[in-house]
Design a protein around this motif. Sequence first.
Motif, short mmCIF file in Angstrom:
data_model
loop_
_atom_site.label_atom_id
_atom_site.label_comp_id
_atom_site.label_asym_id
_atom_site.label_seq_id
_atom_site.Cartn_x
_atom_site.Cartn_y
_atom_site.Cartn_z
N LEU A 191 0.83 -1.20 0.00
CA LEU A 191 0.00 0.00 0.00
C LEU A 191 0.87 1.26 0.00
O LEU A 191 0.58 2.22 -0.73
CB LEU A 191 -0.94 0.00 1.21
CG LEU A 191 -2.14 -0.93 1.12
CD1 LEU A 191 -2.83 -1.06 2.47
CD2 LEU A 191 -3.12 -0.45 0.06
N SER B 171 2.22 1.65 -3.48
CA SER B 171 1.17 2.03 -4.43
C SER B 171 0.67 3.46 -4.23
O SER B 171 0.39 4.16 -5.21
CB SER B 171 -0.03 1.09 -4.31
OG SER B 171 0.33 -0.20 -4.70
N ILE B 172 0.55 3.87 -2.98
CA ILE B 172 -0.06 5.17 -2.68
C ILE B 172 0.95 6.30 -2.64
O ILE B 172 0.66 7.42 -3.09
CB ILE B 172 -0.85 5.09 -1.36
CG1 ILE B 172 -2.03 4.12 -1.52
CG2 ILE B 172 -1.33 6.46 -0.91
CD1 ILE B 172 -2.71 3.75 -0.21
N CYS B 173 2.15 6.03 -2.14
CA CYS B 173 3.13 7.10 -1.95
C CYS B 173 4.22 7.15 -3.02
O CYS B 173 4.53 8.23 -3.53
CB CYS B 173 3.79 6.97 -0.57
SG CYS B 173 2.62 7.14 0.79
#
Length: 148
Positions: A23, A26-28
Amino acid sequence: MTLHHLILIFHLIAATIWVGGHLLLSICYLPEALKKKDPQIILHFERKFEKLGMSSLFVLICSGIWMAYDFGVSYQTWFSFSGGFEKVISIKLLLLFLTFIFALCAQLYFIPKLNPNNIKNMAFVIISVTTIGVAMLVLGSTLRYGGI
């Protein structure tokens, strides 16, 4: 505390690391890498996370199989989809296999040739593995209530 509970704690810690790491990627990191078309951002994260992430995946596999046996789901009933536990464990095993396919493709094809022109292919792999990890986490949570 029972042995099953202790194994569950190790499983949950490993899941936190595995899913949380993906995560985070993927997000940062991934959006920045795509915006800048800089594959080094992904490669740098991968180098730092790989040992911890792969160790966590190993713990997840071992503890997951152990707990499946504790639930009475031995390899003979894998993929039978006959009950709630069997369905969850079978689906998680299929998703694990899919994760291995993505990992193999990433290690053999995408990472060695990663460049600004094909970074979107790696993004697809990253998002897919992250989605699979979250799906496995959600499926695992249903075992408390007998599976699906």
